[in-house]
Motif scaffolding. Structure first.
Motif, PDB file in Angstrom:
ATOM      1  N   ALA A  69       0.841  -1.193   0.000  1.00 59.72           N
ATOM      2  CA  ALA A  69       0.000   0.000   0.000  1.00 59.72           C
ATOM      3  C   ALA A  69       0.876   1.243   0.000  1.00 59.72           C
ATOM      4  O   ALA A  69       1.866   1.304   0.720  1.00 59.72           O
ATOM      5  N   PRO A  70       0.539   2.234  -0.813  1.00 63.78           N
ATOM      6  CA  PRO A  70       1.329   3.467  -0.813  1.00 63.78           C
ATOM      7  C   PRO A  70       1.193   4.175   0.518  1.00 63.78           C
ATOM      8  O   PRO A  70       0.172   4.052   1.202  1.00 63.78           O
ATOM      9  N   PRO A  71       2.215   4.893   0.926  1.00 68.01           N
ATOM     10  CA  PRO A  71       2.128   5.611   2.201  1.00 68.01           C
ATOM     11  C   PRO A  71       1.038   6.678   2.139  1.00 68.01           C
ATOM     12  O   PRO A  71       0.745   7.226   1.070  1.00 68.01           O
ATOM     13  N   ALA A  72       0.433   6.958   3.275  1.00 66.80           N
ATOM     14  CA  ALA A  72      -0.587   7.999   3.322  1.00 66.80           C
ATOM     15  C   ALA A  72       0.040   9.345   2.982  1.00 66.80           C
ATOM     16  O   ALA A  72       1.175   9.631   3.381  1.00 66.80           O
ATOM     17  N   PRO A  73      -0.660  10.193   2.237  1.00 61.78           N
ATOM     18  CA  PRO A  73      -0.133  11.519   1.935  1.00 61.78           C
ATOM     19  C   PRO A  73       0.193  12.281   3.219  1.00 61.78           C
ATOM     20  O   PRO A  73      -0.472  12.110   4.246  1.00 61.78           O
ATOM     21  N   GLN A  74       1.212  13.107   3.177  1.00 64.23           N
ATOM     22  CA  GLN A  74       1.620  13.856   4.360  1.00 64.23           C
ATOM     23  C   GLN A  74       0.606  14.933   4.726  1.00 64.23           C
ATOM     24  O   GLN A  74       0.470  15.293   5.895  1.00 64.23           O
ATOM     25  N   THR A  75      -0.095  15.458   3.723  1.00 63.58           N
ATOM     26  CA  THR A  75      -1.116  16.473   3.967  1.00 63.58           C
ATOM     27  C   THR A  75      -2.357  16.135   3.157  1.00 63.58           C
ATOM     28  O   THR A  75      -2.276  15.420   2.151  1.00 63.58           O
ATOM     29  N   PRO A  76      -3.537  16.629   3.551  1.00 59.70           N
ATOM     30  CA  PRO A  76      -4.750  16.389   2.770  1.00 59.70           C
ATOM     31  C   PRO A  76      -4.650  17.065   1.401  1.00 59.70           C
ATOM     32  O   PRO A  76      -3.870  18.004   1.218  1.00 59.70           O
ATOM     33  N   PRO A  77      -5.440  16.619   0.433  1.00 62.37           N
ATOM     34  CA  PRO A  77      -5.484  17.307  -0.863  1.00 62.37           C
ATOM     35  C   PRO A  77      -5.859  18.771  -0.681  1.00 62.37           C
ATOM     36  O   PRO A  77      -6.556  19.138   0.277  1.00 62.37           O
ATOM     37  N   LYS A  78      -5.400  19.601  -1.605  1.00 57.32           N
ATOM     38  CA  LYS A  78      -5.612  21.041  -1.473  1.00 57.32           C
ATOM     39  C   LYS A  78      -7.093  21.402  -1.388  1.00 57.32           C
ATOM     40  O   LYS A  78      -7.485  22.328  -0.659  1.00 57.32           O
ATOM     41  N   ALA A  79      -7.924  20.682  -2.150  1.00 54.57           N
ATOM     42  CA  ALA A  79      -9.352  20.996  -2.103  1.00 54.57           C
ATOM     43  C   ALA A  79      -9.926  20.758  -0.709  1.00 54.57           C
ATOM     44  O   ALA A  79     -10.778  21.518  -0.240  1.00 54.57           O
ATOM     45  N   MET A  80      -9.457  19.712  -0.014  1.00 49.70           N
ATOM     46  CA  MET A  80      -9.925  19.457   1.347  1.00 49.70           C
ATOM     47  C   MET A  80      -9.375  20.507   2.305  1.00 49.70           C
ATOM     48  O   MET A  80     -10.083  20.955   3.222  1.00 49.70           O
ATOM     49  N   GLN A  81      -8.111  20.875   2.127  1.00 46.06           N
ATOM     50  CA  GLN A  81      -7.540  21.927   2.965  1.00 46.06           C
ATOM     51  C   GLN A  81      -8.393  23.190   2.859  1.00 46.06           C
ATOM     52  O   GLN A  81      -8.678  23.861   3.853  1.00 46.06           O
ATOM     53  N   TRP A  82      -8.797  23.494   1.620  1.00 43.71           N
ATOM     54  CA  TRP A  82      -9.546  24.738   1.390  1.00 43.71           C
ATOM     55  C   TRP A  82     -10.945  24.655   1.985  1.00 43.71           C
ATOM     56  O   TRP A  82     -11.373  25.542   2.731  1.00 43.71           O
ATOM     57  N   LEU A  83     -11.686  23.586   1.678  1.00 40.72           N
ATOM     58  CA  LEU A  83     -13.086  23.512   2.098  1.00 40.72           C
ATOM     59  C   LEU A  83     -13.218  23.331   3.600  1.00 40.72           C
ATOM     60  O   LEU A  83     -14.079  23.931   4.236  1.00 40.72           O
ATOM     61  N   TYR A  84     -12.371  22.488   4.195  1.00 39.92           N
ATOM     62  CA  TYR A  84     -12.532  22.134   5.601  1.00 39.92           C
ATOM     63  C   TYR A  84     -11.627  22.917   6.536  1.00 39.92           C
ATOM     64  O   TYR A  84     -11.876  22.929   7.752  1.00 39.92           O
ATOM     65  N   GLY A  85     -10.591  23.538   6.002  1.00 38.71           N
ATOM     66  CA  GLY A  85      -9.635  24.186   6.886  1.00 38.71           C
ATOM     67  C   GLY A  85      -9.442  25.672   6.703  1.00 38.71           C
ATOM     68  O   GLY A  85      -8.898  26.335   7.597  1.00 38.71           O
ATOM     69  N   SER A  86      -9.882  26.234   5.580  1.00 41.47           N
ATOM     70  CA  SER A  86      -9.535  27.626   5.299  1.00 41.47           C
ATOM     71  C   SER A  86     -10.589  28.600   5.810  1.00 41.47           C
ATOM     72  O   SER A  86     -11.785  28.294   5.851  1.00 41.47           O
ATOM     73  N   GLY A  87     -10.128  29.798   6.171  1.00 35.99           N
ATOM     74  CA  GLY A  87     -11.051  30.874   6.493  1.00 35.99           C
ATOM     75  C   GLY A  87     -11.829  31.315   5.275  1.00 35.99           C
ATOM     76  O   GLY A  87     -12.996  31.708   5.370  1.00 35.99           O
ATOM     77  N   GLU A  88     -11.160  31.250   4.117  1.00 34.61           N
ATOM     78  CA  GLU A  88     -11.834  31.671   2.887  1.00 34.61           C
ATOM     79  C   GLU A  88     -13.043  30.785   2.571  1.00 34.61           C
ATOM     80  O   GLU A  88     -14.119  31.280   2.194  1.00 34.61           O
ATOM     81  N   GLY A  89     -12.855  29.458   2.734  1.00 38.14           N
ATOM     82  CA  GLY A  89     -13.970  28.557   2.484  1.00 38.14           C
ATOM     83  C   GLY A  89     -15.121  28.813   3.428  1.00 38.14           C
ATOM     84  O   GLY A  89     -16.295  28.824   3.036  1.00 38.14           O
ATOM     85  N   ALA A  90     -14.803  29.017   4.715  1.00 37.76           N
ATOM     86  CA  ALA A  90     -15.845  29.305   5.699  1.00 37.76           C
ATOM     87  C   ALA A  90     -16.536  30.621   5.393  1.00 37.76           C
ATOM     88  O   ALA A  90     -17.758  30.749   5.549  1.00 37.76           O
ATOM     89  N   ALA A  91     -15.760  31.623   4.943  1.00 37.73           N
ATOM     90  CA  ALA A  91     -16.346  32.933   4.658  1.00 37.73           C
ATOM     91  C   ALA A  91     -17.324  32.859   3.489  1.00 37.73           C
ATOM     92  O   ALA A  91     -18.397  33.485   3.522  1.00 37.73           O
ATOM     93  N   ILE A  92     -16.970  32.094   2.443  1.00 39.44           N
ATOM     94  CA  ILE A  92     -17.872  31.985   1.294  1.00 39.44           C
ATOM     95  C   ILE A  92     -19.168  31.289   1.702  1.00 39.44           C
ATOM     96  O   ILE A  92     -20.266  31.682   1.277  1.00 39.44           O
ATOM     97  N   SER A  93     -19.076  30.256   2.537  1.00 37.36           N
ATOM     98  CA  SER A  93     -20.278  29.581   3.010  1.00 37.36           C
ATOM     99  C   SER A  93     -21.155  30.538   3.805  1.00 37.36           C
ATOM    100  O   SER A  93     -22.376  30.596   3.614  1.00 37.36           O
TER     101      SER A  93
END
Length: 295
Positions: free
Chosen positions: A27-51
């Motif tokens: 099995a390939p190793p787990a990515p070190q960080t989430p995909p950028k789209a997940m970082q944006w939607l679930y972690g960013s202030g910008e994503g929260a602000a647009i919602s």
């Protein structure tokens, strides 16, 4: 001595062979960080602000509609009538005695599926699997969060006198789990067959128009919220493979005027009909640039 030792050597080699997996099976190793789209939607202030921006606009719109109803002025449904088209939209007639309502998709519209997407990110994003999603519906009710702004906006709409309806392609068989997820996130109540409509409740398949029309028999639905074009009309479905065409349609005629005035879109860069397209689809030929400076 050599002949006596040989079986032991062979046994050791055989043991190593059984413990070593072919490279292709590792099995390939787990990515070190989430995909950028997940970082944006679930972690960013910008994503929260647009919602929050979408939900603030929705609450302001429904306040105007509720005031019109109270003053005896006619109000317009947000549901396309049977036989209407995107280029000639007509809307369901609202009877004067029907209570006002707003209808929302669930996933990534009012609920963020953090648990499911975490599993996707750690395991490498996988092809869609209905069975895996069903397992998530059954086990993930406490692994979600409300979309930023949703709890406050839905409370405001209820205070304005609107009923909140949910229209989801989650499985009818898992309705109790979906109800628990919605209500556990502070977004409820969600009552099956009344304020909660799931895939297959009204007609076979995943089309949402039959559920919208069924709910319109009891409610004047003046606002729709969703993260996919299909959350507003099934007529967008045939356009999904025509990337330039679908972008043109949302800005055409009467449809263009519905965004923010009855139809409200929440951001979702993770999945769905909006996350497809080749280079030719996405980048017009006369708008492409290649840096020649480093060559």
């Amino acid at each position: 001595m050599l002949r006596a030792a040989l079986p032991a050597v062979l046994l050791l080699l055989a043991g190593c062979a059984t413990q070593t997996r072919p490279v292709a099976d590792v099995a390939p190793p787990a990515p070190q960080t989430p995909p950028k789209a997940m970082q944006w939607l679930y972690g960013s202030g910008e994503g929260a602000a647009i919602s929050r921006q979408a939900y603030n606009a929705l609450a302001a719109y429904t306040a105007t509609v509720a005031a019109d109803r109270k003053a005896g002025r006619p109000v317009r449904s947000a549901i396309l009538a049977p036989g209407a088209t995107l280029d000639a939209p007509r809307f369901v007639e609202c009877a004067g005695g029907q209570p006002l309502a707003a209808m929302f998709d669930v996933d990534e519209t009012v609920l963020l599926n953090l648990g499911f997407e975490y599993d996707d990110a750690k395991g490498g994003v996988r092809p869609w699997d209905e069975d895996r999603w069903a397992r998530w519906e059954q086990a993930g009710a406490d692994k979600v969060l409300p979309v930023p702004g949703a709890v406050e906006a839905l409370a405001t709409l209820r205070a304005q006198g609107l009923t909140i309806l949910f229209n989801s392609n989650r499985n009818t068989a898992n309705g109790a789990f979906t109800k628990a997820a919605i209500e556990g996130a502070g977004l409820g109540p969600a009552v099956a067959g009344d304020t909660l409509y799931l895939k297959g409740d009204v007609a076979p398949g995943s089309g949402k128009d039959p559920r919208r029309l069924k709910a319109s028999e009891h409610y004047c639905i003046v606002a729709l919220g969703g993260d996919q074009l299909g959350d507003f009309s099934d007529q967008f479905g045939p356009l999904m493979k025509d990337i330039p065409g679908r972008r043109a349609w949302v800005g055409q005629g009467a449809i263009a005027r519905l965004w923010g005035a009855g139809w409200f879109v929440l951001p979702n860069p993770l999945y769905g009909t909006g996350t497809v397209g080749s280079y030719d689809d996405v980048f017009p030929a006369d708008k492409r640039w290649t840096d020649q400076g480093g060559k």
